[in-house]
Write an enzyme that holds these catalytic residues in place. Structure first.
Site, mmCIF file in Angstrom:
data_model
loop_
_atom_site.group_PDB
_atom_site.id
_atom_site.type_symbol
_atom_site.label_atom_id
_atom_site.label_comp_id
_atom_site.label_asym_id
_atom_site.label_seq_id
_atom_site.Cartn_x
_atom_site.Cartn_y
_atom_site.Cartn_z
ATOM 1 N N LYS A 303 0.809 -1.223 0.000
ATOM 2 C CA LYS A 303 0.000 0.000 0.000
ATOM 3 C C LYS A 303 0.845 1.277 0.000
ATOM 4 C CE LYS A 303 -4.409 -1.565 1.758
ATOM 5 N NZ LYS A 303 -4.203 -3.013 2.038
ATOM 6 N N GLU A 325 -9.957 7.166 3.817
ATOM 7 C CA GLU A 325 -10.850 6.315 4.605
ATOM 8 C C GLU A 325 -10.151 4.976 4.764
ATOM 9 O OE1 GLU A 325 -11.390 6.130 1.206
ATOM 10 O OE2 GLU A 325 -11.028 3.967 1.295
ATOM 11 N N SER A 591 1.715 -9.807 -0.965
ATOM 12 C CA SER A 591 1.309 -8.409 -0.785
ATOM 13 C C SER A 591 1.628 -7.831 0.589
ATOM 14 C CB SER A 591 -0.180 -8.263 -1.085
ATOM 15 O OG SER A 591 -0.944 -9.120 -0.261
HETATM 16 C C1 LIG Z 1 -5.033 -4.012 1.534
HETATM 17 C C2 LIG Z 1 -4.367 -5.275 1.268
HETATM 18 C C3 LIG Z 1 -4.770 -6.126 0.204
HETATM 19 C C4 LIG Z 1 -5.948 -5.863 -0.670
HETATM 20 O O1 LIG Z 1 -5.909 -4.648 -1.351
HETATM 21 P P1 LIG Z 1 -5.679 -4.578 -2.922
HETATM 22 O O2 LIG Z 1 -5.965 -3.169 -3.253
HETATM 23 O O3 LIG Z 1 -6.635 -5.533 -3.548
HETATM 24 O O4 LIG Z 1 -4.288 -4.950 -3.187
HETATM 25 C C5 LIG Z 1 -4.045 -7.273 -0.028
HETATM 26 N N1 LIG Z 1 -2.994 -7.613 0.752
HETATM 27 C C6 LIG Z 1 -2.592 -6.832 1.773
HETATM 28 C C7 LIG Z 1 -1.429 -7.266 2.585
HETATM 29 C C8 LIG Z 1 -3.259 -5.652 2.065
HETATM 30 O O5 LIG Z 1 -2.846 -4.888 3.091
#
Ligand SMILES: *Cc1c(COP(=O)(O)O)cnc(C)c1O
Length: 607
Positions: A303, A325, A591
């Site tokens: 993010k 938000e 992610s």
């Molecule tokens: C917020 C988040 C997601 C999902 O958000 P996307 O916008 O779909 O990428 C996925 N993995 C993690 C670790 C997150 O913090």
């Protein structure tokens, strides 16, 4: 009309071009050219005719090459006589019924009488530009010379043909005398260096030639991905969104912006994030799995790539106040972080219920200097927080920038967020090249909430047909349980957060409460890019239940020493559900890290 791509030289490039399914691939055995072919031909489709190109070569040598490389055709580029062609045609029959293509070079005129003696000893003629070299001169001859073509033998049109000539080719084909033109032969105009073909330009050429509109997976000028996207916003929000739309690409292209963005990604976020070959996981599933380690970024997930980009954008637009938000608090923390970094005021709207559920993230935001404002209306969760943020933005159009945290929202947000996250696939390309010798994996995989880590992971592969795209959604307790977030399966077209996309809704259009054990995937829609990828079939969508995700998270921890975020665990769970080939290269976007989910893991596994 058929297509021949000539002058192939490099193993991986041959495979990539073969994936575009040309009718012929040409290999030049003549030694005195930079395109001289001197390696092996990789496994390619049987439907592709392999052509060996020779210049005044010894007949026995040609036969040798035909057998060694299993050539289907030979193309003769020198002063080979009709007699020579006849020996070759009959001699070669002993081994394989190969085709003989005889080349003639043309500039402004041509004596067609010379063709007569070749009529019975070859299968095709090929007309090329007369120049210094036997082929590969890179410019066109005067095609109107062929208006006088007296034969009925099908011929190849060659010589300096490039992407710009599609319309000319179509005109040429309309000409009566050109009805015997059976194939287009291309070479140097599609190269980045001699023998190395540019696959994406070649693809565009093929699509144009076939009148196929190139399927575009990027946003168009109007802010749409196919039928999804756009900007469905209240009138009062228009000035803010329009200001951003008019400026975002311009600002992102400024060298000064790029320099600051790159610098912060490197020194503050810690990029490039590693591309890690997960050996034990790969052994278990009998395929090659690479993990793109976004979990190692500052703040623990992808993010931050987006919030860094947007805070720089806000500064360039002269904004002094940031709003956002957040649901689970991850985006709130990433926003509060960059506001602290830049010394900008930060207000994060969060549902009252979520504030109670996500105490550690609320504390983080406060430590970072942000003001966390509870949304007290409705279900007091994410969508109510979003409404509050929009209300704030309408009231503060001049000094405030609204940082959206996923590839969602009105245009240009999905595209802007995608471009900031595209650093993920940009890095994968060179990292994979270093480790595997090729930029393109066989698959890229990511979990999808709104779809920002996925959009970034796919971005540079969207138009590479040899790269499979796998999108993983949260099935919650099961797709049919009524408790899930599997938008691509359950969603219908509708409007959410300012864009048209797929979203889960009741028959009368009320948005359904989604459910997933992972807060980050608990979103009733998907970004418009993903709706388009789903609708066109470009991406394969899978849905993973809570329990399969949790097990996959535990498995990665034990096999690789990496505790993933539960969102990410969904992407990892596909290996238990779907087979990959042994030498497939599968890149998974890791992610985020699992620290934030520890309590969930503890409770679930009774650790
Ligand atoms: C917020 C988040 C997601 C999902 O958000 P996307 O916008 O779909 O990428 C996925 N993995 C993690 C670790 C997150 O913090």
């Amino acid at each position: 009309m058929k297509l021949k791509v000539c002058g192939m030289k490099y193993h991986d490039n041959i495979k990539q071009v073969a994936a575009l399914r040309p009718d012929y691939l040409g290999f030049i055995f003549f030694e005195d050219t930079p395109r001289h072919f001197d390696t092996k031909i990789p496994e390619i489709s049987e439907d592709i005719n392999k052509v060996g190109v020779f210049v005044n070569e010894d007949v026995n040598k040609i036969i040798e090459k035909v057998n060694e490389f299993k050539l289907d055709s030979i193309q003769l580029h020198g002063e080979e006589s009709p007699y020579y062609c006849s020996i070759l045609k009959s001699a070669s029959r002993f081994h394989k019924a190969i085709e003989v293509i005889k080349v003639f070079s043309i500039k402004d005129k041509f004596n067609f009488e010379v063709l007569e003696a070749y009529e019975d000893v070859c299968d095709y003629f090929l007309f090329d530009t007369k120049g210094k070299l036997p082929g590969g001169n890179g410019y066109r001859f005067n095609w109107s010379v062929l208006n006088e073509y007296p034969s009925t033998k099908p011929f190849f049109l060659s010589g300096g043909i490039g992407l710009d000539h599609v319309e000319d080719i179509k005109l040429f084909k309309k000409n009566i005398a050109s009805k015997y033109c059976c194939a287009i032969d291309v070479n140097s105009k599609f190269e980045t260096e001699p023998g190395l073909k540019n696959v994406s330009i070649l693809r565009e050429f093929i699509n144009k030639l076939n009148n196929k509109k190139t399927m575009n997976y990027n946003v168009d000028e109007k802010g749409y991905y196919g039928e999804f996207g756009g900007a469905f916003i209240p009138e009062m929000l228009y000035p803010n969104v329009e200001e951003l739309r008019q400026n975002y690409l311009k600002i992102m292209a400024e060298p000064d912006f790029q320099k600051e963005f790159d610098q912060l990604l490197k020194d503050y976020v810690g990029r490039p994030s590693p591309l890690y070959y997960a050996k034990r996981l790969s052994d278990k599933y009998n395929t090659k799995i690479y993990l793109k380690r976004e979990d190692l970024n500052h703040t623990g997930a992808h993010k931050i790539n987006n919030t860094i980009g947007q805070i720089l954008m806000a500064k360039r637009l002269g904004k002094t106040r940031i709003i956002a938000e957040t649901g689970a608090g991850q985006h709130g923390v990433a926003t509060a972080t960059v506001c602290a970094l830049m010394g900008l005021e930060c207000i994060v709207y969060m549902g009252e219920i979520d504030i109670a559920r996500q105490a550690p993230n609320v504390a983080r935001m406060k430590m970072l200097g942000a003001k966390v404002v509870p949304a007290l209306s409705g279900s007091r969760t994410l969508k109510d927080a979003t409404n509050e943020a929009i209300r704030d933005w309408i009231n503060n159009p001049v000094n405030t920038h609204y940082i959206i945290g996923s590839a969602i929202g009105p245009h240009p947000y999905p595209d802007m967020v995608t471009r900031f996250q595209a650093i993920i696939s940009e890095e994968i390309k060179w990292q994979l090249k270093e480790q595997e010798g090729r930029e393109n994996p066989d698959y890229v995989v990511a979990c999808i909430g709104g779809g920002s880590n996925a959009a970034g992971t796919y971005y540079h592969y969207l138009h590479e047909p040899d790269v499979g795209i796998i999108a993983v959604e949260a099935a919650g307790l099961g797709v049919d349980s009524g408790e899930s977030a599997a938008t691509s399966v359950l969603g219908k077209e509708g409007i959410i957060h300012g864009c048209k996309t797929l979203l889960m809704q009741t028959n009368d259009g009320q948005i359904t409460e989604p459910y997933s054990i992972s807060a980050g995937l608990d979103y009733p829609g998907v970004g418009p890019m993903h709706a388009h990828l789903s609708k066109t079939g470009r991406a394969e969508f899978m849905s993973i239940t809570d329990s399969d995700a949790m097990e996959a998270g535990l498995e990665l921890s034990k096999l690789e020493g990496i505790i993933p975020a539960i969102e990410t665990s969904h992407a990892l769970a596909i290996f238990g559900q779907r087979e990959f080939k042994k030498d497939d290269v599968v890149v998974v976007s890791l992610s985020g890290r699992g620290d934030k989910d520890l309590e969930n893991y503890i409770e679930y596994f009774k650790i």
